[in-house]
Each structure stands twice: as C-alpha cells, then as structure tokens.
Design an enzyme around this catalytic site. Structure first.
Site, short mmCIF file in Angstrom:
data_model
loop_
_atom_site.label_atom_id
_atom_site.label_comp_id
_atom_site.label_asym_id
_atom_site.label_seq_id
_atom_site.Cartn_x
_atom_site.Cartn_y
_atom_site.Cartn_z
N HIS A 4 26.70 23.26 14.10
CA HIS A 4 25.94 24.33 14.74
C HIS A 4 26.44 25.70 14.29
CE1 HIS A 4 24.65 26.55 18.61
NE2 HIS A 4 23.66 26.52 17.74
N GLU A 58 30.23 25.09 15.17
CA GLU A 58 30.65 24.00 16.06
C GLU A 58 30.36 22.67 15.36
OE1 GLU A 58 29.90 25.64 20.55
OE2 GLU A 58 28.11 25.24 19.39
N ASN A 77 26.79 27.68 23.60
CA ASN A 77 25.56 27.85 24.39
C ASN A 77 25.75 27.44 25.85
OD1 ASN A 77 24.06 29.08 22.45
ND2 ASN A 77 23.07 27.21 21.73
N SER A 134 20.76 23.37 18.49
CA SER A 134 21.60 24.15 19.41
C SER A 134 21.69 23.44 20.76
CB SER A 134 21.04 25.55 19.59
OG SER A 134 19.71 25.49 20.03
N1 3HC Z 1 25.69 39.32 4.38
C1 3HC Z 1 27.03 39.56 4.49
N2 3HC Z 1 27.55 40.47 5.36
C2 3HC Z 1 26.68 41.17 6.10
C3 3HC Z 1 25.27 40.96 6.04
C4 3HC Z 1 24.79 39.98 5.12
N3 3HC Z 1 23.51 39.71 4.98
N4 3HC Z 1 24.68 41.77 6.92
C5 3HC Z 1 25.65 42.45 7.53
N5 3HC Z 1 26.87 42.09 7.05
C6 3HC Z 1 28.19 42.56 7.50
C7 3HC Z 1 28.30 44.07 7.44
O1 3HC Z 1 28.75 44.50 6.18
C8 3HC Z 1 29.31 44.36 8.53
O2 3HC Z 1 30.61 44.09 8.06
P1 3HC Z 1 31.88 44.99 8.51
O3 3HC Z 1 31.98 44.83 10.00
O4 3HC Z 1 33.03 44.42 7.76
O5 3HC Z 1 31.51 46.38 8.10
C9 3HC Z 1 28.98 43.32 9.59
O6 3HC Z 1 28.33 42.26 8.88
C10 3HC Z 1 28.07 43.85 10.69
O7 3HC Z 1 26.83 44.27 10.10
P2 3HC Z 1 26.06 45.61 10.44
O8 3HC Z 1 27.04 46.77 10.40
O9 3HC Z 1 24.86 45.71 9.58
O10 3HC Z 1 25.49 45.40 11.87
P3 3HC Z 1 26.14 45.57 13.27
O11 3HC Z 1 27.47 46.19 13.24
O12 3HC Z 1 25.05 46.19 14.05
O13 3HC Z 1 26.34 44.04 13.71
C11 3HC Z 1 25.74 41.86 14.36
C12 3HC Z 1 25.27 43.15 13.73
C13 3HC Z 1 26.78 41.18 13.48
C14 3HC Z 1 24.50 40.95 14.46
C15 3HC Z 1 26.37 42.20 15.74
O14 3HC Z 1 25.49 42.99 16.47
C16 3HC Z 1 26.71 40.96 16.53
O15 3HC Z 1 27.74 40.35 16.32
N6 3HC Z 1 25.83 40.61 17.48
C17 3HC Z 1 25.98 39.42 18.31
C18 3HC Z 1 25.43 38.23 17.56
C19 3HC Z 1 25.60 36.97 18.32
O16 3HC Z 1 26.11 36.92 19.44
N7 3HC Z 1 25.16 35.89 17.69
C20 3HC Z 1 25.18 34.58 18.31
C21 3HC Z 1 23.81 34.29 18.82
S1 3HC Z 1 23.75 32.73 19.63
C22 3HC Z 1 23.36 31.66 18.44
O17 3HC Z 1 23.16 31.98 17.29
C23 3HC Z 1 23.30 30.22 18.87
C24 3HC Z 1 21.89 29.72 18.92
O18 3HC Z 1 21.97 28.32 19.06
C25 3HC Z 1 21.13 30.27 20.09
#
Ligand code: 3HC
Length: 281
Positions: free
Chosen positions: A138, A150, A189, A117
């Site tokens: 990424h 990315e 990031n 990252s």
């Molecule tokens: N497989 C497939 N689909 C899945 C799944 C899995 N294991 N788990 C959940 N899903 C699907 C669900 O079915 C749902 O789909 P829908 O919207 O079509 O109904 C969707 O994903 C959302 O799941 P949930 O309803 O269980 O959960 P939430 O609605 O609470 O969302 C989240 C959870 C997607 C994590 C949301 O809170 C989110 O987008 N958060 C922000 C995450 C983020 O910003 N990530 C980036 C972090 S930075 C990074 O990674 C970079 C690193 O370098 C630091």
C-alpha cells in the site's frame, strides 16, 4: 525483481510505475483502453517534469525512466513480469477478476500484489491459484513524494513473498516499509480515516469552519495539510470507500461514514479531481 507490472494507470498506478522505473526497474502499465494507457504515460511524464523542475531528478534520468516504461492494454505483455502490483479502482469484484486473469498469464513464481487501501488482501488472493504468493503493498499519495509503503501479509502469504516485496520496497525503491496484518485500513488508514471523518462531522455540525479546522491541524499539530484539504486531495469517493470498509470490518459507530461525505459524493463533489470538494479548485 526488476520486471514489474502495474495494473491501472490512475493517480496511484502511475505513481507506483514512476517510482519503480525511476529506481531502475523495467515497468509495464496495463490499462483497459489505449487512451487510458496513454494518459497514464502522460501522468508519469508530468510528474517527472515536476521532479526535474524541482531539482530532484536530472533530465537524463527522467528520460531514462521513461525509456524503462511501457504501456499496454494486453494482459499477455505481463507474461514475463516478476512482480505485478494492481492499482485498479476499489471494487472487490473487479480486483478479483483482475487477479484471476493475471494468475493465468504470469509465471508460477511471479508475486502478485494489490495496492488496495481497504479491501482485505485475502479476498483477492483467493481469486488465484497462488494465494501464498499474494501480498498487499500500500503506497501513499503522492507516491513519488511519500516515503511509506505498508506491506500486508494475509493468513496464507508465505514469508518468502513478504520478504521479497519488503526488500524491493526498501532496497530498490528506497521507501520506508512497515508490516501490517490483513485488517481493513492496515495501520495508516485505520488511524487516518476516522480522523478525517471526524473533521467532516465537526464541519457539518457548524462547530468550526473548514478553513479553521484545517488551519488548526496545520498550525497546532504541524500536519502539512488540514484534514479537509487532505480529503479533497485523496478524493471524497476514495475516502468514503475506505470509511465503508472500516465500518464493514469493525462495525463500530464512530467508524460509520458521515452523511455529509455520502451526500457530497452523490453530488459529484469528489475534491480536487472534480473541481469541487470542501473547497473549489
Ligand atoms: N517527484 C519528486 N519529488 C517531488 C515531486 C515529484 N513529482 N513533486 C514534489 N516533489 C517534492 C518537492 O521537491 C518537495 O521536496 P522538498 O521538501 O525536499 O523541497 C516535496 O516533494 C514537497 O513538494 P511541494 O513543495 O511541491 O509541495 P508541498 O510542500 O505543498 O507538499 C505534499 C505537498 C507532499 C503533498 C504535502 O502537502 C503533504 O505531505 N501532504 C499530505 C499528503 C498525505 O497525507 N498523503 C497521504 C494520503 S492517504 C493515502 O494516500 C492512502 C490512501 O489509501 C487513502
């Protein structure tokens, strides 16, 4: 490319392995110990079970996905891979060691990729004899859900390599690919980490509570999670490592990691995975 290797079966490695296997690729995850390798497989099983429970995947497709996934502790099992994606901890020397080892076991045409990252991709590319076939890929957490990847070309990555990986990400995995240069933080990031650190400074100064900072960004900007909840999800240690890399690269005062973030990492408060971060779990 259909024979994929993944180095590291933690949150990101298991997620990457899962999406590749789900898309029909044959996947081998390499871990350092058998118990970690087994844990990686269990992570994938758990996520697939969640996808089935949420009607995103049929049980047959989940079973077939697992059938395309193997775990190993032996580098030799990566010998026939066409693309290897490294998702080991963010330690530059460790990644360089891994790339040197990989370079020795895979074929000449194999593309080596890092999911780093924040470490400049060229630093791992130069640990191999094929720096022109090393690229950054990424992914974002949670990998099965987040659509973005990315793709990072270094100063020496050849176009063929970047194009092949972009095509795999877009056409096989069905993800959105964006291209970025080899600068710390790439696109996401570089924008996200300063925002997260600013939320920590705001909390630390007593300006607003954690709950209100999070509620503000969810309700005011439509973000799915507030910044402090997101840091707890990413991991405070990972956030700190990314902030340190950005500061090391650009040396701008606003990129310096907040003291509170350092102290919480020192205290073992790493977020969701340790049971305590800005919130308790
Ligand atoms: N497989 C497939 N689909 C899945 C799944 C899995 N294991 N788990 C959940 N899903 C699907 C669900 O079915 C749902 O789909 P829908 O919207 O079509 O109904 C969707 O994903 C959302 O799941 P949930 O309803 O269980 O959960 P939430 O609605 O609470 O969302 C989240 C959870 C997607 C994590 C949301 O809170 C989110 O987008 N958060 C922000 C995450 C983020 O910003 N990530 C980036 C972090 S930075 C990074 O990674 C970079 C690193 O370098 C630091």
């Amino acid at each position: 490319m259909q024979k994929i290797g993944v180095i590291g079966g933690g949150t990101m490695g298991a997620g990457i392995a899962e999406v590749c296997a789900k898309a029909g690729s044959d996947v081998v995850i390499l871990e350092v110990k058998q118990e970690y390798a087994d844990a990686a497989r269990q992570r994938v099983e758990k996520s697939l079970a969640k996808a089935v429970a949420k009607n995103k995947l049929s049980q047959d497709d989940a079973d077939a996905t697992l059938g395309r996934l193997r775990v190993t502790t032996d580098y030799a099992d990566l010998g026939d891979r066409e693309l290897v994606i490294e998702a080991a901890p963010e330690i530059e020397s460790l990644k360089q060691e891994i790339f040197t080892q990989l370079d020795a076991v895979v074929g000449d045409d194999t593309i080596l990729a890092t999911n780093t990252s924040s470490i400049p991709v060229i630093k791992v590319a130069t640990a191999t004899k094929r720096p022109e076939r090393v690229v950054g890929v990424h992914f974002f957490n949670p990998v099965p859900v987040m659509p973005l990847v990315e793709i990072i070309s270094t100063l020496v990555t050849n176009d063929e390599t970047a194009d092949a990986v972009t095509s795999y990400v877009r056409d096989t995995l069905g993800k959105t690919a964006v291209r970025a240069g080899d600068r710390s933080g790439f696109i996401v990031n570089a924008l996200l980490i300063p925002y997260l650190c600013q939320a920590i400074r705001m909390l630390d100064s007593g300006y607003a509570s954690a709950e209100d900072i999070d509620a503000a960004m969810k309700g005011g900007c439509g973000y799915p999670m507030g910044p402090l909840t997101l840091i707890d999800t990413i991991g405070l240690d990972i956030t700190l490592a990314a902030a340190e890399s950005l500061y090391a690269e650009f040396a701008e005062p606003h990129l310096a990691p907040p003291a509170l973030l350092r102290r919480m990492v020192d205290a073992g408060q790493l977020g969701r995975k340790s049971g305590r971060g800005f919130y308790s779990y």
